[in-house]
Design a protein around this motif. Structure first.
Motif, PDB file in Angstrom:
ATOM      1  N   ASP A   1      28.353  57.359  23.684  1.00 34.78           N
ATOM      2  CA  ASP A   1      27.054  56.790  23.349  1.00 34.78           C
ATOM      3  C   ASP A   1      26.352  56.336  24.617  1.00 34.78           C
ATOM      4  N   ASP A   2      25.423  57.147  25.080  1.00 32.18           N
ATOM      5  CA  ASP A   2      24.556  56.823  26.224  1.00 32.18           C
ATOM      6  C   ASP A   2      25.327  56.688  27.526  1.00 32.18           C
TER       7      ASP A   2
ATOM      8  N   ILE B   1      23.122  65.456  22.920  1.00 28.88           N
ATOM      9  CA  ILE B   1      22.076  65.275  21.918  1.00 28.88           C
ATOM     10  C   ILE B   1      21.130  64.229  22.474  1.00 28.88           C
ATOM     11  N   TYR B   2      19.875  64.606  22.588  1.00 29.19           N
ATOM     12  CA  TYR B   2      18.920  63.701  23.231  1.00 29.19           C
ATOM     13  C   TYR B   2      18.302  62.742  22.237  1.00 29.19           C
ATOM     14  N   VAL B   3      18.116  61.539  22.706  1.00 25.76           N
ATOM     15  CA  VAL B   3      17.377  60.555  21.932  1.00 25.76           C
ATOM     16  C   VAL B   3      16.151  60.202  22.750  1.00 25.76           C
TER      17      VAL B   3
ATOM     18  N   LYS C   1      31.211  63.754  11.080  1.00 24.13           N
ATOM     19  CA  LYS C   1      31.222  65.219  11.089  1.00 24.13           C
ATOM     20  C   LYS C   1      32.436  65.739  11.836  1.00 24.13           C
ATOM     21  N   LEU C   2      32.743  65.105  12.968  1.00 23.86           N
ATOM     22  CA  LEU C   2      33.864  65.583  13.765  1.00 23.86           C
ATOM     23  C   LEU C   2      35.179  65.356  13.028  1.00 23.86           C
ATOM     24  N   MET C   3      35.284  64.239  12.332  1.00 22.44           N
ATOM     25  CA  MET C   3      36.535  63.982  11.607  1.00 22.44           C
ATOM     26  C   MET C   3      36.709  64.978  10.462  1.00 22.44           C
ATOM     27  N   ASN C   4      35.586  65.469   9.949  1.00 21.83           N
ATOM     28  CA  ASN C   4      35.654  66.472   8.898  1.00 21.83           C
ATOM     29  C   ASN C   4      35.624  67.877   9.454  1.00 21.83           C
ATOM     30  N   SER C   5      35.780  67.963  10.772  1.00 27.92           N
ATOM     31  CA  SER C   5      35.815  69.266  11.445  1.00 27.92           C
ATOM     32  C   SER C   5      34.575  70.090  11.199  1.00 27.92           C
ATOM     33  N   GLU C   6      33.431  69.436  11.068  1.00 30.57           N
ATOM     34  CA  GLU C   6      32.198  70.209  10.933  1.00 30.57           C
ATOM     35  C   GLU C   6      31.658  70.565  12.300  1.00 30.57           C
ATOM     36  N   LYS C   7      30.843  71.588  12.334  1.00 28.69           N
ATOM     37  CA  LYS C   7      30.222  71.957  13.599  1.00 28.69           C
ATOM     38  C   LYS C   7      29.010  71.075  13.846  1.00 28.69           C
ATOM     39  N   LEU C   8      28.752  70.836  15.121  1.00 28.21           N
ATOM     40  CA  LEU C   8      27.616  69.980  15.460  1.00 28.21           C
ATOM     41  C   LEU C   8      26.470  70.798  16.032  1.00 28.21           C
ATOM     42  N   GLN C   9      25.273  70.264  15.866  1.00 31.57           N
ATOM     43  CA  GLN C   9      24.090  70.885  16.463  1.00 31.57           C
ATOM     44  C   GLN C   9      23.724  70.109  17.712  1.00 31.57           C
ATOM     45  N   TYR C  10      23.673  70.784  18.821  1.00 28.72           N
ATOM     46  CA  TYR C  10      23.351  70.081  20.066  1.00 28.72           C
ATOM     47  C   TYR C  10      21.943  70.403  20.529  1.00 28.72           C
ATOM     48  N   ASN C  11      21.375  69.529  21.354  1.00 24.46           N
ATOM     49  CA  ASN C  11      20.143  69.858  22.057  1.00 24.46           C
ATOM     50  C   ASN C  11      20.474  70.733  23.255  1.00 24.46           C
ATOM     51  N   ASN C  12      21.608  70.411  23.869  1.00 27.79           N
ATOM     52  CA  ASN C  12      22.059  71.196  25.015  1.00 27.79           C
ATOM     53  C   ASN C  12      23.511  71.561  24.741  1.00 27.79           C
ATOM     54  N   ALA C  13      23.702  72.782  24.203  1.00 24.92           N
ATOM     55  CA  ALA C  13      25.038  73.151  23.734  1.00 24.92           C
ATOM     56  C   ALA C  13      26.054  73.207  24.864  1.00 24.92           C
ATOM     57  N   GLU C  14      25.588  73.588  26.040  1.00 22.71           N
ATOM     58  CA  GLU C  14      26.539  73.739  27.145  1.00 22.71           C
ATOM     59  C   GLU C  14      27.149  72.414  27.526  1.00 22.71           C
ATOM     60  N   LYS C  15      26.300  71.368  27.535  1.00 14.60           N
ATOM     61  CA  LYS C  15      26.833  70.058  27.914  1.00 14.60           C
ATOM     62  C   LYS C  15      27.101  69.190  26.693  1.00 14.60           C
TER      63      LYS C  15
ATOM     64  N   VAL D   1      16.607  53.138  21.769  1.00 19.51           N
ATOM     65  CA  VAL D   1      16.884  52.740  20.395  1.00 19.51           C
ATOM     66  C   VAL D   1      18.391  52.610  20.197  1.00 19.51           C
ATOM     67  N   PRO D   2      18.990  51.606  20.802  1.00 14.82           N
ATOM     68  CA  PRO D   2      20.449  51.503  20.760  1.00 14.82           C
ATOM     69  C   PRO D   2      21.007  51.415  19.349  1.00 14.82           C
ATOM     70  N   GLU D   3      20.306  50.736  18.458  1.00  9.51           N
ATOM     71  CA  GLU D   3      20.829  50.604  17.102  1.00  9.51           C
ATOM     72  C   GLU D   3      20.880  51.973  16.422  1.00  9.51           C
ATOM     73  N   GLU D   4      19.793  52.720  16.597  1.00  7.21           N
ATOM     74  CA  GLU D   4      19.739  54.080  16.047  1.00  7.21           C
ATOM     75  C   GLU D   4      20.841  54.939  16.618  1.00  7.21           C
ATOM     76  N   MET D   5      21.031  54.800  17.929  1.00  2.00           N
ATOM     77  CA  MET D   5      22.045  55.616  18.587  1.00  2.00           C
ATOM     78  C   MET D   5      23.418  55.269  18.037  1.00  2.00           C
ATOM     79  N   GLY D   6      23.638  53.994  17.787  1.00  2.00           N
ATOM     80  CA  GLY D   6      24.905  53.574  17.202  1.00  2.00           C
ATOM     81  C   GLY D   6      25.134  54.269  15.869  1.00  2.00           C
ATOM     82  N   LYS D   7      24.098  54.245  15.032  1.00  2.00           N
ATOM     83  CA  LYS D   7      24.214  54.887  13.708  1.00  2.00           C
ATOM     84  C   LYS D   7      24.492  56.371  13.869  1.00  2.00           C
ATOM     85  N   MET D   8      23.776  56.949  14.840  1.00  2.00           N
ATOM     86  CA  MET D   8      23.921  58.385  15.049  1.00  2.00           C
ATOM     87  C   MET D   8      25.341  58.740  15.436  1.00  2.00           C
TER      88      MET D   8
END
Lengths: 343, 331, 319
Positions: C116-117, C302-304, C285-299, C271-278
């Motif tokens: 987180d940040d 996810i941008y806020v 999602k990760l615990m359920n082994s779902e795939k994530l959508q990134y803003n920058n997949a290589e790195k 928006v630290p509170e939002e970022m916390g929720k995010m």
């Protein structure tokens, strides 16, 4: 008031009489084994009361964590026994750790450790020279060195942290041998070296002499200047070693690494039973104190103690542990005053 | 600085004062802003903040101790005062803040005298405890008093400098002309001897710590007045600054002597160096190094107080050592 | 030295009892561990609040450790978290460069790591939620330029006050600011550090105002320093909006109040509170082994977005 001498220092005659009268020298016992006993008690209570404390992973983590402050504390124990101290160990650690990571990345593990120890030693010699040759009091000299080295580190590194995660290098700070963390084993080894230095070498005898009574030592022919210089060198060398291990543990090091480290190290040594006044000390106490601090931080985290309350708790434990001696002394005096005076 | 154990020096041309003049002159040449009235006032204000706590620290060091918890005390007092200004007004809040500092100091005194914990460790422990207390009290948040500009009387204009001067004069008078002051110096000189001649060292030490706490609180109040905010993070590191200016000023760490003007000059020197480097836009990386080099330079000019090692190491014969008296006290 | 054997015996005893002492059934609830930079700062208090609320709302157990602005504590305290059997780790690292051992330890126990940040330190985290510090500095520069354009008599001089030197990620704010403002034709007359402290922000700003009485704007790397600087401006007889435009960074409560009170020009709100929720959502999602959508997949970033907040925004919003 004059017929009831209140005793503040241990060297007053009434207290000496009490000591001779007592069959067991409680002071000496407490000084040498007190903290180790406290540590064992704390571990037992924690194991029974805190979930997951007695978990092997967790214990390993605690021992590992104790080594970083501990190794530097070994050197500091020598310094405090000699009647001085070194406030620059924090900055020296940052610089040495940074050098270690940098050298490890380009030249390998062994050169990295050697470089770190060397850098620590150089800082130690600098401190020693300021104190012995320029005759600046240790507090000022090492305070100045602290800021100087810290500033220089920022300049050399341009504020950036160095990173390296080579497996051979990071094993030293993160690995285990037979279930025991490598840094802790090195810590024990350093403590052994420290004990040997203090009790089996002429240098060690000089250290005790200088710390107990510097004028008597001088009269007895102890080379004061050389001894003090070597004391600071010792602090630096141990700090450098600990720093290399820390850099290995963190896979990185840079300026501003652990501010306040020096106070932690000094607190560890004093908690271990070594008096700031000098002349006597306990290496075993230092080991136990280092483990105790790491244990405390761990227990506070495992029990989910609020972050701000944790600060209060750590300070309280430190004060409590050191008050025990004072309280015991006062109780002893009060108990002895009730007896008819025997001369 | 020669002495006969327990003396307090007044107008002696000290190396700190000389260094101050030299450094000041250099900055005056390098930047035209340095000598402007406004800037000099700023320098005096920031010097006063450190000087006030430094003066308290001078007493502590003269009595043979020191207090590492002054930064935390400053923050705690600032938080307490700021939180009650709306309810009880500015002056009572200031009084309460100072009382809080004295209370913390009193606890320090208790731990050192009654529980016999060495001052270094006792105040180190209190450093974390009081800082934690301040954070718990404010729940980590800031207490702000926008608009309560009457609280600013503490920090505006020449008030801080006047406060520092007043305290300096008072402490100077205390040390030189009162029995209490002499007792402080005697206690710092040799605790056992002082007790033997009837000095109530427990009472003296206790009071000294309370005084240190009060001065720390005042510094904290001025700092929080400047920014009209109270928070638990205030003044971290103040203790080292305070001790540094005392030592720079020539008060030996071994106790028994005090140089009040020295502490004032020391605070001014540090403030001048900080200010000059800021005016010249020197990067932070180089500021620390420059500060240290300048300070070490000032230190090497002093010969009055040297480490016991240095003195012993440089002495040739036994007779010289014996003549030297109790190590640290004589030049 | 009779003590070591005793210590060893105690250790062995504890190890022997360990199965009995730490035995536990498989936990019904999942556990989230959050390791935070330093709870002394409003920014991280807000972040923690968001993280905690989201965790509890999702029905997880929640454990917090405070790094207290120390990388050594960061590693040891987070290790304590990992040893407690958490199912996911969220960390806001004091020193991203020291994330190496943490990520390795977490991976060894198959614990997903959400950063987180601050920064990811080039390590193998699963995802990082990051506000763009550099961009924030640029936004501040653009705002200052826009404001000063309306003041033809103002000198083209600005100052930059940065956080403590070891906060290298926060340093990007000032770096971004200085680069952009120079592009826009202004001179940075002073670039100093106030060590992230409010009272030092005051002192440094006072010195800057002494040296450059005609400085038109000051950008500070965080809000505490900005509020301190605004006070310094006020104490110099000027106003932090009309005379010397002061801009902060973070969006702390104290800055928002100062902006509303017209004592400070603007801040760059994260928006630290939002970022916390995010981060909690991502952890789920990760615990359920779902795939994530990134803003920058290589790195795996996810941008806020960070937002400029001025008095106008505060008049409208109810915070």
């Amino acid at each position: 008031m004059s017929d009831r001498p209140q005793i503040l220092s241990m060297s007053s005659s009434q207290h000496e009489k009490d000591r001779r009268r007592a069959a067991i020298d409680w002071d000496l016992l407490w000084e040498k084994f007190g903290i180790a006993t406290v540590l064992i008690l704390v571990w037992i209570v924690a194991a029974l009361g805190t979930p997951r404390f007695a978990n092997l992973d967790n214990l390993s983590s605690v021992l590992r964590q104790s080594a970083f402050v501990g190794i530097s504390a070994i050197g500091m124990t020598v310094a405090i026994i000699a009647g001085t101290f070194d406030l620059s160990v924090g900055s020296a650690q940052a610089l040495s750790a940074w050098i270690a990571v940098l050298v490890a990345a380009h030249y390998g593990v062994v050169p990295a450790f050697i470089a770190a120890v060397l850098v620590g030693g150089i800082v130690g010699l600098l401190n020693g020279s300021l104190v012995v040759l320029l005759r600046i009091p240790a507090f000022i000299a090492t305070l100045g060195t602290m800021f100087l080295i810290s500033g220089l580190t920022f300049i050399f590194t341009n504020g950036q942290t160095a990173r390296f995660n080579g497996k051979d290098f990071v094993w030293w700070g993160n690995g285990q041998l037979g279930g025991i963390p490598v840094p802790f084993l090195i810590f024990l080894l350093c403590a052994l070296v420290g004990v040997v230095i203090l009790h089996r070498t002429p240098f060690g005898r000089y250290v005790f002499a200088v710390g107990s009574n510097i004028r008597a030592a001088h009269v007895a022919g102890v080379p004061i200047g050389r001894t003090v210089l070597c004391v600071f060198l010792t602090v630096g060398l141990f700090t450098g070693l600990g720093a290399a291990l820390l850099g290995s543990r963190l896979y990185s090091a840079g300026p501003g690494l652990e501010p306040g480290f020096e106070l932690n190290v000094i607190a560890t040594v004093v908690l271990g039973g070594t008096r700031l006044a000098g002349g006597r000390g306990s290496m075993l106490g230092t080991i136990a104190a280092a483990i105790l601090f790491a244990t405390l931080a761990n227990i506070l985290n495992l029990n989910h103690v609020d972050a701000f309350v944790q600060r209060v708790a750590v300070g309280l434990v430190l004060l409590l542990a050191l008050s025990v001696e004072g309280i015991r002394q006062r109780l002893f005096e009060r108990w002895n005053r009730r007896k008819p005076p025997t001369n | 600085m020669e002495s006969r154990g327990g003396r307090f020096t007044w107008f002696r041309p000290s190396p700190v004062a000389v260094t101050l003049l030299v450094v000041g002159a250099v900055f005056a040449v390098l930047t035209p802003t340095f000598l402007t009235l406004n800037n000099l006032l700023n320098v005096c204000t920031s010097a006063s903040v450190v000087a006030i706590v430094g003066l308290g620290m001078t007493l502590a060091i003269a009595s043979g101790n020191f207090d590492l918890s002054v930064g935390s005390t400053a923050a705690f007092a600032g938080c307490i005062a700021m939180s009650v200004v709306p309810q009880i007004g500015v002056l009572p809040a200031i009084a309460l803040g100072i009382a809080t500092g004295a209370l913390v100091g009193w606890v320090n005194g208790l731990i050192v005298t009654e529980l016999r914990v060495p001052a270094f460790i006792a105040t180190l422990g209190m450093l974390t405890i009081v800082r934690g207390a301040a954070l718990i009290y404010t729940r980590g948040r800031d207490i702000y008093l926008f608009g309560k500009t009457d609280y600013k009387i503490l920090s505006s204009g020449v008030t801080p400098a006047l406060l520092a001067l007043a305290i300096a004069l008072f402490f100077g008078f205390l040390l030189k002309h009162t029995r209490f002051g002499r007792h402080i110096l005697a206690t710092g000189s040799n605790l056992a001897s002082a007790r033997r001649v009837g000095v109530r060292t427990t009472y003296v030490l206790w009071s000294v710590f309370a005084i240190v706490g009060a001065t720390a609180a005042l510094s904290g109040l001025i700092l929080s007045a400047q920014v009209l905010t109270g928070n638990g993070r205030l003044a971290t590191g103040l203790e080292l600054s305070a001790i540094a200016v005392v030592v720079l000023g020539g008060t030996p760490l071994t106790g028994g002597q005090a140089s009040i003007p020295g502490t004032l000059f020391g605070s001014l020197l540090v403030a001048v160096i900080n200010n000059g480097l800021n005016l010249l836009n020197v990067s932070i990386f180089y500021q620390n190094v420059t500060l240290v080099l300048l300070l070490l330079g000032a230190l090497s000019l002093t010969s009055g107080w040297t480490s016991k090692f240095g003195r012993i190491a440089s002495k040739g014969s036994v007779a010289d050592v014996a003549k030297g008296g109790d190590g640290a006290k004589s030049a | 030295m009779k003590q070591p054997p005793k210590l060893l015996t105690a250790l062995l005893l504890i190890c022997a009892l360990q199965p009995a002492l730490s035995g536990h059934a498989a936990p019904a609830k999942k556990k989230i561990g959050f390791s935070v930079y330093d709870m002394q700062y409003g920014f991280f208090q807000d972040m923690e609040k968001g993280t905690k609320e989201a965790s509890e709302a999702a029905g997880y157990d929640y454990v917090l450790v405070d790094q207290k602005s120390s990388e050594s504590t960061m590693v040891s305290a987070t290790q304590d978290l990992i040893d407690q059997g958490i199912n996911a780790l969220i960390i806001s690292p004091f020193k991203p460069d020291a994330l190496g051992p943490i990520v390795d330890a977490a991976k060894a126990k198959k614990i997903p790591v959400v950063v987180d940040d601050i920064g990811g330190g080039g390590t193998d985290y699963d995802v990082i939620v990051i506000s763009d510090n550099d961009k924030g500095g640029v936004i501040a520069a653009d705002q200052i330029a826009a404001v000063l354009k309306e003041r033809p008599s103002a000198a083209k001089k600005v100052a930059s006050i940065s956080c403590e030197p070891s906060a290298v990620y926060a340093a990007r704010r000032n770096a971004g600011f200085e680069k952009r403002i120079k592009e826009l034709g202004y001179t940075v007359v002073a670039s100093l550090s106030a060590n992230s402290k409010q009272e030092e922000g005051y002192k440094v700003a006072k010195d800057i105002l002494s040296a450059h009485p005609d400085v038109a704007a000051i950008f500070c790397g965080n809000d505490p320093m900005a509020v301190g600087a605004a006070q310094a401006v006020a104490d110099s007889g000027k106003n932090g909006v009309k005379d010397v435009y002061v801009v902060g960074f973070n969006g702390d409560e104290i800055a928002l109040q100062a902006i509303k009170a017209r004592q400070m020009g603007a801040t760059i709100q994260q928006v630290p509170e939002e970022m916390g929720k995010m981060t909690v959502q991502l952890a789920t999602k990760l615990m359920n082994s779902e795939k994530l959508q990134y803003n920058n997949a290589e790195k795996r970033e996810i941008y806020v977005p960070v937002k400029l907040i001025t008095a106008a925004d505060l008049g409208a919003s109810s915070k």
